[in-house]
Design a protein around this motif. Structure first.
Motif, PDB file in Angstrom:
ATOM      1  N   GLU A  11       9.766 -78.731   0.656  1.00 54.31           N
ATOM      2  CA  GLU A  11      10.604 -77.531   0.624  1.00 54.31           C
ATOM      3  C   GLU A  11      10.205 -76.557   1.737  1.00 54.31           C
ATOM      4  O   GLU A  11      11.076 -75.933   2.365  1.00 54.31           O
ATOM      5  CB  GLU A  11      10.492 -76.857  -0.744  1.00 54.31           C
ATOM      6  N   TYR A  12       8.877 -76.417   2.014  1.00 59.12           N
ATOM      7  CA  TYR A  12       8.447 -75.575   3.136  1.00 59.12           C
ATOM      8  C   TYR A  12       8.928 -76.154   4.449  1.00 59.12           C
ATOM      9  O   TYR A  12       9.339 -75.410   5.363  1.00 59.12           O
ATOM     10  CB  TYR A  12       6.917 -75.461   3.150  1.00 59.12           C
ATOM     11  N   THR A  13       8.897 -77.468   4.564  1.00 58.50           N
ATOM     12  CA  THR A  13       9.342 -78.115   5.791  1.00 58.50           C
ATOM     13  C   THR A  13      10.834 -77.857   6.027  1.00 58.50           C
ATOM     14  O   THR A  13      11.258 -77.543   7.143  1.00 58.50           O
ATOM     15  CB  THR A  13       9.075 -79.619   5.708  1.00 58.50           C
ATOM     16  N   ILE A  14      11.652 -78.013   4.934  1.00 60.02           N
ATOM     17  CA  ILE A  14      13.095 -77.749   5.044  1.00 60.02           C
ATOM     18  C   ILE A  14      13.324 -76.290   5.436  1.00 60.02           C
ATOM     19  O   ILE A  14      14.208 -75.977   6.269  1.00 60.02           O
ATOM     20  CB  ILE A  14      13.785 -78.079   3.712  1.00 60.02           C
ATOM     21  N   LEU A  15      12.542 -75.384   4.851  1.00 55.66           N
ATOM     22  CA  LEU A  15      12.704 -73.964   5.132  1.00 55.66           C
ATOM     23  C   LEU A  15      12.402 -73.652   6.607  1.00 55.66           C
ATOM     24  O   LEU A  15      13.141 -72.911   7.280  1.00 55.66           O
ATOM     25  CB  LEU A  15      11.785 -73.161   4.214  1.00 55.66           C
ATOM     26  N   ILE A  16      11.312 -74.239   7.137  1.00 57.50           N
ATOM     27  CA  ILE A  16      10.932 -73.986   8.536  1.00 57.50           C
ATOM     28  C   ILE A  16      11.959 -74.601   9.475  1.00 57.50           C
ATOM     29  O   ILE A  16      12.312 -74.008  10.516  1.00 57.50           O
ATOM     30  CB  ILE A  16       9.507 -74.541   8.783  1.00 57.50           C
ATOM     31  N   ASN A  17      12.476 -75.776   9.145  1.00 58.13           N
ATOM     32  CA  ASN A  17      13.512 -76.386   9.980  1.00 58.13           C
ATOM     33  C   ASN A  17      14.767 -75.518  10.016  1.00 58.13           C
ATOM     34  O   ASN A  17      15.406 -75.356  11.065  1.00 58.13           O
ATOM     35  CB  ASN A  17      13.865 -77.775   9.447  1.00 58.13           C
ATOM     36  N   ARG A  49      16.427 -73.789  13.203  1.00 58.32           N
ATOM     37  CA  ARG A  49      17.816 -73.974  13.642  1.00 58.32           C
ATOM     38  C   ARG A  49      18.522 -72.632  13.757  1.00 58.32           C
ATOM     39  O   ARG A  49      19.385 -72.426  14.618  1.00 58.32           O
ATOM     40  CB  ARG A  49      18.569 -74.888  12.647  1.00 58.32           C
ATOM     41  N   SER A  50      18.189 -71.717  12.854  1.00 53.25           N
ATOM     42  CA  SER A  50      18.869 -70.422  12.870  1.00 53.25           C
ATOM     43  C   SER A  50      18.426 -69.585  14.077  1.00 53.25           C
ATOM     44  O   SER A  50      19.215 -68.796  14.606  1.00 53.25           O
ATOM     45  CB  SER A  50      18.572 -69.651  11.583  1.00 53.25           C
ATOM     46  N   GLU A  51      17.143 -69.713  14.524  1.00 50.61           N
ATOM     47  CA  GLU A  51      16.617 -68.909  15.632  1.00 50.61           C
ATOM     48  C   GLU A  51      16.686 -69.639  16.960  1.00 50.61           C
ATOM     49  O   GLU A  51      16.289 -69.089  17.986  1.00 50.61           O
ATOM     50  CB  GLU A  51      15.163 -68.523  15.336  1.00 50.61           C
ATOM     51  N   CYS A  52      17.130 -70.900  16.969  1.00 46.27           N
ATOM     52  CA  CYS A  52      17.282 -71.696  18.189  1.00 46.27           C
ATOM     53  C   CYS A  52      15.956 -71.824  18.944  1.00 46.27           C
ATOM     54  O   CYS A  52      15.855 -71.553  20.159  1.00 46.27           O
ATOM     55  CB  CYS A  52      18.355 -71.106  19.122  1.00 46.27           C
ATOM     56  N   GLY A  53      14.902 -72.188  18.215  1.00 43.43           N
ATOM     57  CA  GLY A  53      13.597 -72.361  18.818  1.00 43.43           C
ATOM     58  C   GLY A  53      13.473 -73.713  19.496  1.00 43.43           C
ATOM     59  O   GLY A  53      14.349 -74.581  19.404  1.00 43.43           O
TER      60      GLY A  53
END
Length: 963
Positions: free
Chosen positions: A926-932, A936-940
């Motif tokens: 769940e932490y991994t999904i959250l960081i991904n 994606r939202s910040e375009c890193g």
């Protein structure tokens, strides 16, 4: 009389004299002779002295003897003189008679003739008074005296007065009187057999067992009560009952022995029926008509029995009418039972009276050879006539003619597997109702008297028949009988056991093999060939008419039926109908115990057919389309692993506990919900394959019906288990417990019927199948609610613009709104149609599942901004508020999902730092999904994402505890 001493002295005197004479002759000495002489003189003097003393002592007796002797001597002398005179006179008469012998013979003959004439005149005088004496004897019922008078008078007329022409008319009249007396004796015998002997039973008749009588006590005839309470009536009834007891306890062997029959003219003949019957039979024997009488009694057996039936029917009908029975309710089979009980009592008495009469006839036959040899009927003929009359009566009351005519010609047995009860649930054209006129005026009370009106009312209520011939007298003339209840084949249920008990008495009396009586064969053929098929047809028609020919799963039992069954949630209407039909069969098993096995086979067959019907209904619910593809919830339940897993969870175990459920701690509850959510999520979690509308049960009414099917099959299963247990324990058998049935239908114990273990196991197996179907429906409802959550929430990831838009929309996602509406609708119908424990099972743990779905669905979001985070939190809050209203719990698991999305407000480093500070709150995935999603939202860059994920793994390995 001389004393013994005098006797011995008289014996010694001759011896003493002879001794003295010898001494005097032999002695030559004078002195010696003188001495002997002196001794002798002395002895004489002693004798004189003694004699004088004796004369002095017995002077009175001696004087009396001398006087008596003188009188006797004089009388003898006088008698001798008289005898000599009589002898002389007789000799003189002899001489005179010898001279006039012819004249004396003529006078003697004339004297004999006069004596005979006088005797004949006496006989004529007696014969002249015979008619008056006969009338007096007949009025007092002195039949033996009457018979003896007629027989003796006819004997005189046929012998001494046979040549008297003037007495021919008198003789003919006595012949007529003799025939009339014979007929009177026969009528009196029949009256004693069929009327008088049963009068105490008829007078003491009181209708019992009628529920309506207890409800209408105020309507009982005051005239009848006054008659019953009168002292005269009570005394007369007591006397008749005492006479009946003596008659029923009569010793037939003692009656058959030779004995003198005497008629006491000072007693009432009817007071002692045994003596009166002996007098009647003896009178017939004196008339030499006993053979004819025996044949006449034989021919009048059946008419006499029919007359008893007619009178008993009239009395039961009048009794019911006088006690205010409601004429509108015509189905009263207990009246038939009362009629049969009254008839049985009288038939027993009739058979006993015939036995007494036969014993008297046999006694006379054995000891009166003048009657010749003639045949007698026996008690078996009486019992056969009783069976014949009962068969006629039952043929009418069981409506055999119409029942046999309307019975369809079919050879299928009751347990034939080809008979399908499901066929009766198919839709058929309703039958057109026949119209009847509301009013009729052709029998108005204005045209008839009140008595005729009341009589016609009774006649209209009870009906009338003409198959039974008989009147109050027993002459066999045609008559009609009142029917005391409606003619119907179902009347057999009320009378079967009492009738079988009476037939057992007949078997004992006739000494025949059990089951060989003609009436028993008649009953067996009726039940086997007519009634059993009619029962099956009636049950099928009842189910068809109650369901209007269709298996309408949406039709529920009304509130009255629900209260009657003692349930709090609605039952399917057809389930109640089938249960009631099975209860009717249970009652028939008790009412007709000899056919319990056939009814039990019918019950098993109906259960099997109804199980097929319910399974078909379930398949129709879970297969909404014609492509035979089940909904997802049904497929999951069908999966053995998921089914086994759901049954292993504590909430399922609590559901099965009959006592109060076991409370679980918050940790155990969260662990259980986590297991279930993980299993379900692993089966449906891919955003690429959403659940289509066709794979869920979208119609809420179908879910309601599924809940009704769940409750109905579970209730039905318990009823079947109770039935199987009652069969095994030989207790009262029932499908519906007493509170669930009418007051008149009570469970009855089934005696002398052993149920095989295979039958009990079959019933238990069928009950388990219904229970399995109920559990299957409950699991489908449990999973269907969760599939609805998947169906609506997985669509959130399809609308990416909603969570990365510029405008902050205040409304929750429309999929969440549809889900809430869906859940509220399901909650409303489940609240009304399933019990609280099942309702809790359906919705418990739903918050954790929604939380898991929302968290896992974040991996399918391409991007999310602050507006999207707010919108997602609004979605979570909306679902949480809806579930709180449903379960009455806060659903804190949804707070976990809200906290998960609120982490997106922070940067990735802040998220990692929070793990170090507060510990791990979510899984590594769940932490991994959250960081991904954050990436994606910040375009890193990818390197930055890789570094952050590596750092996450390191932190979780060092600081992360269990979630």
């Amino acid at each position: 009389m001389a004393s013994p001493g005098d006797k011995k002295a008289s014996e010694k005197t001759p011896v003493l004299l002879m001794s003295i004479v010898r001494k005097l002759l032999s002695s030559s000495d004078v002195i010696q002779r003188e001495e002997e002489k002196k001794k002798l003189e002395k002895s004489y003097h002693e004798s004189d002295r003694r004699l004088d003393n004796m004369v002095t002592d017995h002077l009175t007796d001696l004087t009396s003897i001398i006087q008596s002797f003188s009188k006797i001597s004089s009388r003898i002398s006088t008698s001798q003189e008289k005898i000599r005179a009589i002898k002389d006179n007789l000799q003189s008469c002899k001489n005179l008679l010898h001279c006039k012998r012819d004249e004396l013979r003529k006078l003697w003959i004339e004297g004999v003739e006069n004596k005979t004439i006088f005797a004949m005149l006496d006989d004529v005088e007696k014969v002249k008074d015979v008619s008056e004496k006969l009338r007096g004897h007949m009025e007092r019922k002195q039949y033996l005296s009457c018979t003896e008078l007629i027989v003796s008078s006819l004997s005189v007329l046929e012998n001494n007065l046979s040549d008297v022409a003037a007495l021919k008319e008198t003789k003919d009249e006595l012949y007529v009187k003799r025939e009339e007396l014979y007929e009177l004796l026969i009528d009196e015998l029949n009256r004693q057999i069929y009327v008088k002997s049963t009068s105490s039973v008829v007078k003491g008749f009181q209708r019992q067992g009628s529920l309506r009588q207890s409800q209408n006590q105020a309507k009982v005839s005051y005239l009848r009560l006054a008659l019953k309470n009168s002292a005269q009536f009570s005394e007369g009834l007591a006397a008749e009952e005492e006479a009946l007891r003596s008659l029923m306890s009569a010793d037939l062997a003692a009656i058959s022995k030779p004995q003198q029959v005497v008629e006491d003219q000072n007693l009432d003949p009817d007071g002692n029926p045994l003596d009166f019957l002996a007098i009647l039979v003896q009178s017939l024997a004196l008339l030499k008509r006993l053979p004819d009488a025996a044949e006449s009694l034989r021919t009048r057996i059946k008419p006499g029995l029919l007359a008893i039936v007619q009178r008993a029917s009239q009395q039961v009908a009048d009794s019911a009418y006088m006690e205010g029975e409601d004429l509108g309710q015509v189905q009263q089979p207990q009246f038939l039972l009362e009629l049969l009980e009254l008839i049985f009592k009288q038939f027993r008495i009739v058979a006993q009276v015939h036995a007494v009469i036969l014993a008297n006839i046999q006694r006379i036959k054995n000891h009166m050879s003048s009657l010749g040899d003639f045949s007698l009927y026996d008690s078996s003929e009486v019992w056969n006539a009783i069976q014949s009359v009962l068969q006629l009566l039952l043929s009418d009351y069981l409506d055999i003619r119409n029942s046999a005519g309307s019975q369809p010609l079919q050879t299928a047995s009751l347990d034939d597997t080809n008979v399908d009860i499901a066929a009766y649930f198919l839709k058929k054209r309703p039958a057109r109702l026949k119209k009847f006129p509301l009013f009729r005026f052709d029998s108005s009370s204005h045209a008839i008297s009140m008595n005729s009106y009341l009589r016609e009312q009774r006649q209209e209520y009870y009906g009338s028949g003409d198959i039974l011939n008989g009147r109050d007298n027993v002459d066999g003339a045609p008559g009609k009988i009142l029917y005391v209840c409606r003619l119907c084949a179902s009347n057999i249920t009320v009378i079967y056991i009492p009738l079988q008990n009476f037939l057992c008495e007949i078997e004992t009396a006739m000494k025949v093999q059990p089951g060989s009586l003609a009436l028993q064969v008649f009953l067996k053929e009726f039940v086997r060939d007519i009634y059993l098929g009619q029962v099956q047809s009636n049950i099928e028609n009842n189910i068809y008419m109650s369901t209007k020919g269709t298996f309408d799963a949406k039709q529920l039992a009304d509130s009255h039926t629900q209260r009657e069954m003692g349930v709090h949630k609605p039952l399917l209407h057809h389930t109640v109908i089938v249960a009631r039909s099975l209860q009717d069969l249970c009652d028939l098993m008790s009412d007709l115990p000899d056919y319990a096995e056939q009814f039990l086979n019918m019950i098993c067959k109906i259960l099997q057919d109804y199980l097929v019907v319910c399974n078909s209904a379930y398949q129709a619910f879970v297969t909404p389309n014609s492509d035979e593809k089940r909904v997802i919830s049904a497929n999951w339940v069908k999966d053995d692993d998921i089914n086994r897993f759901l049954r292993s969870l504590p909430n399922w175990q609590n559901l099965k506990e009959e006592s109060q459920e076991v409370s679980m701690s918050e940790e155990d509850l969260r662990a259980m919900n986590f297991k279930e959510s993980s299993i379900l999520t692993s089966n449906l979690s891919s955003g690429e394959s959403l659940i289509p509308q066709s794979e869920i049960i979208g119609d809420v009414s179908q879910l309601r019906t599924l809940g009704n099917l769940c409750e109905s099959t579970e209730w039905f299963s318990l009823r079947i288990l109770n039935f199987a247990s009652s069969l095994k324990s030989h207790g009262p058998i029932y499908i519906l417990s007493p509170p669930e049935r009418a007051a008149t239908s009570q469970g009855k114990a089934l005696k002398d019927f052993s149920v095989s273990d295979n039958t009990v196991q079959t019933l238990q197996s069928l009950a388990q199948h219904f229970q399995d179907l109920s559990e299957l429906c409950l699991m489908v409802l449990h999973l269907e609610v969760r599939v609805h959550c998947f169906h609506h929430l997985l669509q959130i990831s399809q609308y990416h613009a909603e969570y990365h838009g510029v405008i902050d929309k205040m409304e929750p996602d429309e999929n969440v709104t549809r889900l809430n509406k869906d859940l509220c609708s399901i909650e409303e119908i489940m609240q009304q149609n399933v019990i609280p424990k099942k309702f809790k099972y359906i919705f418990e743990g739903l918050g954790h599942l929604v939380s898991t779905i929302l968290i896992n669905s974040s991996q399918f979001l391409k991007r999310i901004n602050e507006n999207g985070i707010k919108k997602m939190c609004r979605n979570i809050f909306a679902v949480q508020q809806c579930l709180t209203n449903i379960t009455a719990n806060r659903e804190s698991d949804l707070d976990h999902a809200r906290q998960y999305y609120e982490l997106l407000y922070q940067s990735t480093d802040e998220i990692l730092k929070s793990i170090v500070d507060r510990g791990r709150q979510f899984t590594e995935q769940e932490y991994t999904i959250l960081i991904n999603l954050k990436h994606r939202s910040e375009c890193g860059t990818e390197d930055n994402l890789t570094r952050q994920l590596r750092k996450l793994s390191t932190i979780l390995s060092q600081y992360g505890g269990s979630t």
